[in-house]
Design a protein around this motif. Structure first.
Motif, short mmCIF file in Angstrom:
data_model
loop_
_atom_site.label_atom_id
_atom_site.label_comp_id
_atom_site.label_asym_id
_atom_site.label_seq_id
_atom_site.Cartn_x
_atom_site.Cartn_y
_atom_site.Cartn_z
N TRP A 1 0.86 -1.18 0.00
CA TRP A 1 0.00 0.00 0.00
C TRP A 1 0.90 1.24 0.00
CZ3 TRP A 1 -1.21 -4.56 1.98
CH2 TRP A 1 -2.53 -5.02 1.97
N ILE A 2 0.54 2.26 -0.76
CA ILE A 2 1.25 3.53 -0.72
C ILE A 2 0.23 4.63 -0.48
CG2 ILE A 2 2.70 5.16 -1.98
CD1 ILE A 2 3.89 2.86 -3.52
N ASP A 3 0.30 5.28 0.68
CA ASP A 3 -0.65 6.33 1.03
C ASP A 3 -0.33 7.62 0.30
OD1 ASP A 3 -1.85 4.58 2.74
OD2 ASP A 3 -0.89 5.36 4.55
N GLY A 4 -1.29 8.53 0.32
CA GLY A 4 -1.09 9.82 -0.33
C GLY A 4 0.04 10.63 0.27
N ASP A 5 0.34 10.38 1.56
CA ASP A 5 1.43 11.11 2.21
C ASP A 5 2.78 10.45 2.01
OD1 ASP A 5 1.19 8.89 3.77
OD2 ASP A 5 0.72 9.94 5.63
N GLY A 6 2.81 9.38 1.19
CA GLY A 6 4.08 8.74 0.87
C GLY A 6 4.46 7.58 1.77
N TRP B 1 4.69 3.91 2.95
CA TRP B 1 4.55 2.59 2.36
C TRP B 1 4.19 1.59 3.44
CZ3 TRP B 1 9.27 1.56 -1.38
CH2 TRP B 1 9.32 2.58 -2.35
N GLN B 2 3.34 0.63 3.09
CA GLN B 2 2.94 -0.41 4.03
C GLN B 2 2.89 -1.75 3.32
OE1 GLN B 2 -1.01 0.04 5.70
NE2 GLN B 2 -0.59 -1.34 7.40
N ILE B 3 3.44 -2.77 3.92
CA ILE B 3 3.33 -4.14 3.44
C ILE B 3 2.61 -4.95 4.51
CG2 ILE B 3 4.57 -6.25 2.82
CD1 ILE B 3 6.84 -4.47 1.77
N ILE B 4 1.55 -5.63 4.12
CA ILE B 4 0.87 -6.58 5.00
C ILE B 4 1.09 -7.96 4.39
CG2 ILE B 4 -1.28 -7.27 6.11
CD1 ILE B 4 -2.29 -4.42 5.78
N ALA B 5 1.71 -8.85 5.16
CA ALA B 5 2.13 -10.13 4.59
C ALA B 5 2.37 -11.13 5.72
CB ALA B 5 3.41 -9.95 3.77
N TRP C 1 4.10 -3.97 8.08
CA TRP C 1 5.39 -3.29 8.07
C TRP C 1 5.22 -1.90 7.45
CZ3 TRP C 1 9.98 -5.69 9.78
CH2 TRP C 1 9.86 -7.05 10.09
N ILE C 2 5.96 -0.92 7.99
CA ILE C 2 5.84 0.47 7.56
C ILE C 2 7.21 1.02 7.16
CG2 ILE C 2 5.28 2.82 8.33
CD1 ILE C 2 2.82 1.18 7.91
N SER C 3 7.21 1.80 6.07
CA SER C 3 8.40 2.56 5.69
C SER C 3 7.99 4.00 5.40
CB SER C 3 9.07 1.95 4.45
OG SER C 3 10.16 2.77 4.02
N ASP C 4 8.68 4.94 6.04
CA ASP C 4 8.42 6.36 5.80
C ASP C 4 9.52 7.00 4.96
OD1 ASP C 4 5.95 6.72 7.21
OD2 ASP C 4 7.06 6.49 9.08
N ASP C 5 10.44 6.18 4.43
CA ASP C 5 11.53 6.72 3.63
C ASP C 5 11.68 5.95 2.32
OD1 ASP C 5 12.50 4.35 4.66
OD2 ASP C 5 13.99 5.29 5.96
N ARG C 6 10.54 5.61 1.72
CA ARG C 6 10.50 4.98 0.39
C ARG C 6 11.30 3.69 0.33
NH1 ARG C 6 11.05 10.33 -3.54
NH2 ARG C 6 8.96 11.17 -3.12
N GLY C 7 11.15 2.90 1.39
CA GLY C 7 11.75 1.57 1.38
C GLY C 7 13.17 1.49 1.88
N ALA C 8 13.76 2.59 2.32
CA ALA C 8 15.13 2.54 2.83
C ALA C 8 15.20 1.76 4.13
CB ALA C 8 15.68 3.95 3.02
N TRP D 1 12.52 -0.28 7.24
CA TRP D 1 11.19 -0.80 7.55
C TRP D 1 11.10 -1.11 9.03
CZ3 TRP D 1 7.18 -1.34 4.04
CH2 TRP D 1 7.51 -1.15 2.70
N GLN D 2 9.93 -0.84 9.61
CA GLN D 2 9.65 -1.21 10.99
C GLN D 2 8.35 -2.01 11.03
OE1 GLN D 2 10.05 2.34 10.29
NE2 GLN D 2 12.25 1.90 10.43
N GLN D 3 8.36 -3.06 11.84
CA GLN D 3 7.12 -3.81 12.00
C GLN D 3 6.17 -2.99 12.86
OE1 GLN D 3 5.63 -7.84 14.14
NE2 GLN D 3 7.25 -8.17 12.62
N GLN D 4 5.06 -2.61 12.26
CA GLN D 4 4.07 -1.79 12.95
C GLN D 4 3.24 -2.61 13.92
OE1 GLN D 4 0.64 -0.73 10.62
NE2 GLN D 4 0.58 1.36 11.43
N LYS D 5 2.86 -3.83 13.48
CA LYS D 5 1.98 -4.65 14.29
C LYS D 5 1.97 -6.07 13.75
CE LYS D 5 -2.86 -4.80 15.90
NZ LYS D 5 -4.18 -4.13 15.85
N GLN D 6 1.91 -7.05 14.65
CA GLN D 6 1.63 -8.41 14.23
C GLN D 6 0.14 -8.64 14.36
OE1 GLN D 6 4.35 -11.46 15.49
NE2 GLN D 6 2.78 -13.08 15.37
N LEU D 7 -0.49 -9.07 13.25
CA LEU D 7 -1.94 -9.15 13.20
C LEU D 7 -2.48 -10.48 13.70
CD1 LEU D 7 -1.23 -6.75 11.31
CD2 LEU D 7 -3.18 -7.41 9.90
#
Length: 484
Positions: A373-378, A380-384, A402-409, A411-417
């Motif tokens: 997912w790529i939000d309008g504010d830039g 990035w999120q991967i759910i996997a 997983w979340i990236s705020d620097d275009r994939g440079a 990544w931090q795990q935001q949450k385990q679902l």
């Protein structure tokens, strides 16, 4: 006696005509169009290629939202506040008989109806899973794909806009030179509907001439399609994934080198079109002459063959600047198990002047599949399913965000679902125009033996819900899965 002979001849002729009509009905797809209401949500369990080791199969599990080369599985329609979706279902008494199922999530009532059983695909092969699209008028389209050429493919459309109660078969045709011929077979279908333009469809044709030739076709109405364009036919062929941006459509693909078998897939390529397939170019704008036939060509992003790595494609997104970002896994071989670690999730982003390739994180199977997912504010999120599941080193596992705020440079795990699951979760799919309340769709299943399979979705906050396997009423509220 003459009368009896005439009567007998009449009966035989009548039976012959009835059988011929039935056969024609089968060919037209009417005989397999069921339009029945099912009593719950059950996914298909599927396996491919016994491996003779502790992992049992090359890949296997609950694969109702398989595979990465099928897109999309869900579409949000704001006009009616519903997310329509399809999946590979199963019979109550047979987890391995593929049924094509269609349903929706009602965002106003937070309920789902009984799913529509569209057709029995007459196979246990999840490569025949359906994909979904919705046109400008709200009609729902289901493309029933086939694994190879031995089974027919179908295109259905809902009889009413934004309604899943009844579908009709569409006798679609395509141009073939000066002739118009029926469309009866396609594999790995990816059908995108572009507002006011119509359908853009990426697919595979076996033996055309490569073993797996990747192709494209378009249609303004879903009934009359353009000529099939071969995108690439290098050596034994390709797997491709595709996407539609605001001003372009694009395909990313790997290739199968000659002499190594189809389990070897390597390199990363990308092509795009800004005129619905009339012309094709690289991300930099270099014009291409299709089909591509040489390993080293202008569409090549990275030579993974030189590094001895396989490439497993997952997703493409276009960012706020309408530039492509490709998500994929690299590994050292096709077999399950630690010997082919690391399985590295990787992004390739076109910056406007070059491809920026960055590793993200790792998981334990080549067929761990998630979406980007790529939000309008830039953001990035991967759910996997990146976290180790109850069947380690088999496809899937526990799902994480997983979340990236620097275009994939980084990544931090935001949450385990999910956690402490009895079966691996697999193939997390992003809906088109994903609504925050129905943000991702997937299934579960045992990684090493046939099992039941449930269908799940989550919201943007990461809350997980399971769809009811058994329904007593016409609608039901999905059950919240306890948080880890």
């Amino acid at each position: 006696m003459p009368f009896l002979r005439i009567l007998l001849a009449f009966i035989i002729a009548t039976c012959f005509l009835a059988n011929a009509a039935s056969a024609q009905s089968d060919r037209d797809g009417e005989a397999v169009t069921l339009n029945r209401k099912a009593d719950g949500y059950r996914g298909i369990w599927y396996m491919n290629q016994p491996s003779g080791d502790e992992y049992v199969y090359k890949y296997s599990g609950g694969l109702g939202t398989y595979c990465a080369k099928h897109k999309p599985f869900a579409v949000y329609c704001p006009e009616v506040e519903k997310t329509f979706f399809c999946y590979g279902g199963a019979k109550p008494d047979n987890d391995r008989r593929l049924l094509h199922m269609v349903s929706y999530f009602d965002h106003k009532t937070k309920t789902v109806p009984r799913p529509t059983l569209l057709l029995d695909k007459q196979t246990s092969d999840a490569h025949d899973n359906p994909v979904i699209s919705v046109d400008d008028d709200g009609y729902i389209w289901i493309f029933s794909t086939s694994h190879g050429t031995s089974r027919p493919s179908y295109i259905h459309r809902s009889r009413q806009p934004w309604d899943i109660s009844e579908f009709e078969i569409i006798p679609a045709t395509r141009q073939d030179g000066d002739e118009t011929v029926p469309i009866t077979n396609f594999s790995y279908m990816q059908a995108w509907h572009l507002p006011e333009k119509g359908f853009a469809a990426f697919f595979t044709r076996y033996g055309y001439p490569a073993a797996r030739t990747i192709c494209f076709m378009s249609s303004p109405d879903g009934k009359e399609w353009s000529e099939w364009q071969r995108i690439a036919a290098i050596h034994q062929g390709h797997y491709q994934i595709s996407a539609a941006g605001r001003s372009r459509i694009g395909s990313a693909f790997n290739y199968h080198p000659d002499g190594k078998g189809l389990n070897w897939r390597t390199n990363l390529y990308y092509v795009e079109s800004q005129d619905m397939g009339d012309t094709w170019q690289t991300a930099s704008g270099e014009q291409l002459e299709l089909p591509l036939r040489d390993v080293d060509n202008a569409a090549l992003i990275h030579d993974y063959e030189a590094e001895g790595l396989n490439v497993y494609l997952k997703d493409i997104r276009y960012d706020a600047d309408d530039l492509p970002v490709i998500l994929y896994i690299t590994s050292r071989g096709y077999e399950s198990g630690p010997k082919n670690d690391p399985r590295t999730w990787t992004t390739a982003r076109w910056t406007g002047s070059e491809w920026e390739i960055r590793p993200a994180f790792t998981s334990d199977n080549n067929y761990d599949m998630g979406s980007l997912w790529i939000d309008g504010d830039g953001r990035w999120q991967i759910i996997a399913p990146t976290e180790t599941g109850p069947q380690p080193y088999n496809p899937g596992g526990e799902v994480a965000s997983w979340i990236s705020d620097d275009r994939g440079a980084t990544w931090q795990q935001q949450k385990q679902l999910t956690a402490r699951s009895p079966r691996n979760h697999t193939y997390v799919r992003r809906p088109v125009n994903a609504h925050p309340d129905f943000y991702a769709l997937w299934a579960d299943g045992h990684g090493r033996q046939p099992s039941s399979s449930n269908i799940y979705f989550c919201n943007r906050e990461g809350d997980v819900f399971v769809l009811p396997r058994q329904m007593d009423g016409e609608t039901a509220k999905p059950e919240r899965v306890p948080s880890p």
